[in-house]
Design a protein around this motif. Structure first.
Motif, PDB file in Angstrom:
ATOM      1  N   LYS A 314       0.831  -1.209   0.000  1.00  0.00           N
ATOM      2  CA  LYS A 314       0.000   0.000   0.000  1.00  0.00           C
ATOM      3  C   LYS A 314       0.859   1.250   0.000  1.00  0.00           C
ATOM      4  CE  LYS A 314      -3.524   2.404   2.707  1.00  0.00           C
ATOM      5  NZ  LYS A 314      -4.328   2.403   3.965  1.00  0.00           N
ATOM      6  N   GLU A 315       1.893   1.290   0.844  1.00  0.00           N
ATOM      7  CA  GLU A 315       2.761   2.467   0.911  1.00  0.00           C
ATOM      8  C   GLU A 315       3.505   2.684  -0.396  1.00  0.00           C
ATOM      9  OE1 GLU A 315       5.240   1.659   4.219  1.00  0.00           O
ATOM     10  OE2 GLU A 315       3.639   1.906   5.713  1.00  0.00           O
ATOM     11  N   GLU A 316       4.035   1.588  -0.982  1.00  0.00           N
ATOM     12  CA  GLU A 316       4.770   1.729  -2.238  1.00  0.00           C
ATOM     13  C   GLU A 316       3.841   2.163  -3.371  1.00  0.00           C
ATOM     14  OE1 GLU A 316       8.059   1.459  -2.917  1.00  0.00           O
ATOM     15  OE2 GLU A 316       8.288   1.411  -0.737  1.00  0.00           O
ATOM     16  N   THR A 317       2.626   1.622  -3.386  1.00  0.00           N
ATOM     17  CA  THR A 317       1.679   1.996  -4.432  1.00  0.00           C
ATOM     18  C   THR A 317       1.279   3.463  -4.300  1.00  0.00           C
ATOM     19  OG1 THR A 317       0.820  -0.272  -4.461  1.00  0.00           O
ATOM     20  CG2 THR A 317      -0.527   1.425  -5.494  1.00  0.00           C
ATOM     21  N   GLU A 318       1.006   3.898  -3.054  1.00  0.00           N
ATOM     22  CA  GLU A 318       0.648   5.294  -2.840  1.00  0.00           C
ATOM     23  C   GLU A 318       1.796   6.223  -3.210  1.00  0.00           C
ATOM     24  OE1 GLU A 318      -0.496   5.432   1.218  1.00  0.00           O
ATOM     25  OE2 GLU A 318      -2.547   4.707   0.851  1.00  0.00           O
ATOM     26  N   LEU A 323       3.948  10.149  -6.924  1.00  0.00           N
ATOM     27  CA  LEU A 323       5.016  10.574  -7.820  1.00  0.00           C
ATOM     28  C   LEU A 323       4.484  10.814  -9.226  1.00  0.00           C
ATOM     29  CD1 LEU A 323       7.994  11.068  -8.468  1.00  0.00           C
ATOM     30  CD2 LEU A 323       8.259   8.593  -8.798  1.00  0.00           C
ATOM     31  N   ALA A 324       3.653   9.885  -9.715  1.00  0.00           N
ATOM     32  CA  ALA A 324       3.079  10.051 -11.052  1.00  0.00           C
ATOM     33  C   ALA A 324       2.193  11.291 -11.120  1.00  0.00           C
ATOM     34  CB  ALA A 324       2.279   8.799 -11.430  1.00  0.00           C
ATOM     35  N   LYS A 325       1.449  11.544 -10.033  1.00  0.00           N
ATOM     36  CA  LYS A 325       0.591  12.725  -9.998  1.00  0.00           C
ATOM     37  C   LYS A 325       1.414  14.000 -10.032  1.00  0.00           C
ATOM     38  CE  LYS A 325      -2.997  14.918  -7.172  1.00  0.00           C
ATOM     39  NZ  LYS A 325      -3.798  14.813  -5.920  1.00  0.00           N
ATOM     40  N   ASN A 326       2.505  14.060  -9.257  1.00  0.00           N
ATOM     41  CA  ASN A 326       3.369  15.248  -9.233  1.00  0.00           C
ATOM     42  C   ASN A 326       4.048  15.460 -10.580  1.00  0.00           C
ATOM     43  OD1 ASN A 326       2.707  15.798  -6.586  1.00  0.00           O
ATOM     44  ND2 ASN A 326       4.443  14.648  -5.751  1.00  0.00           N
TER      45      ASN A 326
END
Length: 353
Positions: A314-318, A323-326
């Motif tokens: 969950k942490e790695e996916t978030e 990162l992709a959003k930024n």
């Protein structure tokens, strides 16, 4: 080896679900054992999910204790035989096993050989291997089964008497009194889950093969579903590595990767199990919510997915999503700035006097 255990077999027949109890008395070969039924019938039966006559089979964690999810009303249990009856049943089972081995060509040439002598107690075996001058050997009594350290590790030396083992000392048996994780320098991200999975399997009380069957039942999967055959093959590999080759499952990267793969497949199908939970448990609450309200640690009631691994995923996916959003927002800002700069150069974006 299942000798001495009690199995609950569900035959693949129409009608109400009935779990037939079997007392496993002797081993013939592979997964074939001499069993005794509640009607005191003795015969050789294949105790594995590969037996086409069975829909499933489970083992009692302890005598007179049912595995999770098996109601008492569905069990056709063994009667309470007295000591004399049990001795006669075991003697008959021994003769049946010898005859079956002879028929299969597994006995000594010329027929069934003489009965084996008594097993060598653990203490006697340690004395023979360590020698009369080994450290701690003087504490052992030949002929008396005793729990001893099998290697020099964790503050123990070979042959040292180990106190505090809950299981009764049985000749030629083995037990792990304590385990410890050591840093191995693995190039593996996330938590180590093998020890959690092994503890889960102990609490569940089924073993790897029966756990695979339970995973299929919970998720309502057939043999052709994604990952089912791989799940079974990995379970069988782990069973041989842990029970036959006696690998230290808590300090083996290969075993860790196998458990990771099993958890991946169980997590991929976990939604199917969750969909049926409210119907099975009653009400609109999921089993996780019911266990939280009851302040109960849920081990045997779930699929084999370590909470630490779920948190890591969950942490790695978030983190990747953020990162992709930024990156996407930064790209949009650059494109917007480039458009504004182009307008100013053309004189179309400047304010009037």
């Amino acid at each position: 080896m299942l000798t001495g255990r009690f199995a609950l077999l569900e035959y693949d027949v129409p009608g109400p679900i009935v779990m037939h109890e079997r007392m496993i008395l002797d081993h013939v070969e592979s997964d074939d054992y001499v069993v005794c039924t509640p009607d005191r019938d003795l015969f050789v039966e294949q105790l594995t999910v590969e037996n086409s006559d069975l829909r499933s089979f489970r083992l009692r964690p302890q005598p007179h204790q049912l595995p999770p999810g098996v109601p008492l009303g569905r069990v056709y249990a063994l009667p309470a035989w007295n000591a004399g009856e049990i001795a006669a049943i075991k003697d008959e089972a021994r003769r049946l096993a010898q005859a079956e081995k002879a028929q299969r060509g597994l006995a000594q040439a010329g027929g069934v050989g003489p009965p084996l002598g008594p097993p060598v107690p653990v203490a006697t075996a340690v004395l023979a291997e360590a020698g009369s001058g080994g450290a701690g050997v003087h504490q052992l009594t030949p002929g008396v089964p005793t729990w001893v350290a099998a290697e020099a590790a964790g503050g123990f030396f070979f042959g040292q008497v180990v106190d505090g083992v809950q299981s009764p000392a049985v000749p030629l048996s083995k037990a792990v009194a304590a385990t410890k994780l050591y840093e191995m320098g693995w190039k593996l991200t996330g938590p180590r889950t093998a020890q959690w999975c092994l503890n889960y399997l102990v609490v569940e009380g089924l073993g790897l093969e029966a756990h695979h069957e339970r995973f299929r039942q919970l998720c309502r999967l057939d043999s052709a579903a994604w990952g089912v055959q791989e799940h079974f093959q990995l379970s069988m590999m782990l069973r041989q590595l842990l029970q036959v080759d006696c690998y230290n499952g808590c300090n083996s990267m290969g075993i860790e990767l196998m458990f990771r793969r099993l958890q991946t497949m169980e997590y991929a199908h976990s939604e199917k199990a969750r969909e049926s939970e409210p119907r099975l448990a009653g009400g609109k609450l999921a089993l996780e919510e019911q266990y939280v309200f009851g302040s109960v640690v849920r081990h045997a009631g779930t699929l084999m997915i370590a909470p630490a691994l779920q948190s890591h995923v969950k942490e790695e996916t978030e983190r990747e999503v953020l990162l992709a959003k930024n990156l996407r927002k930064a790209k949009e800002e650059r494109e917007l700035a480039a458009k504004k700069g182009g307008k100013k150069k053309d004189g179309k974006g400047e304010d009037g006097p």
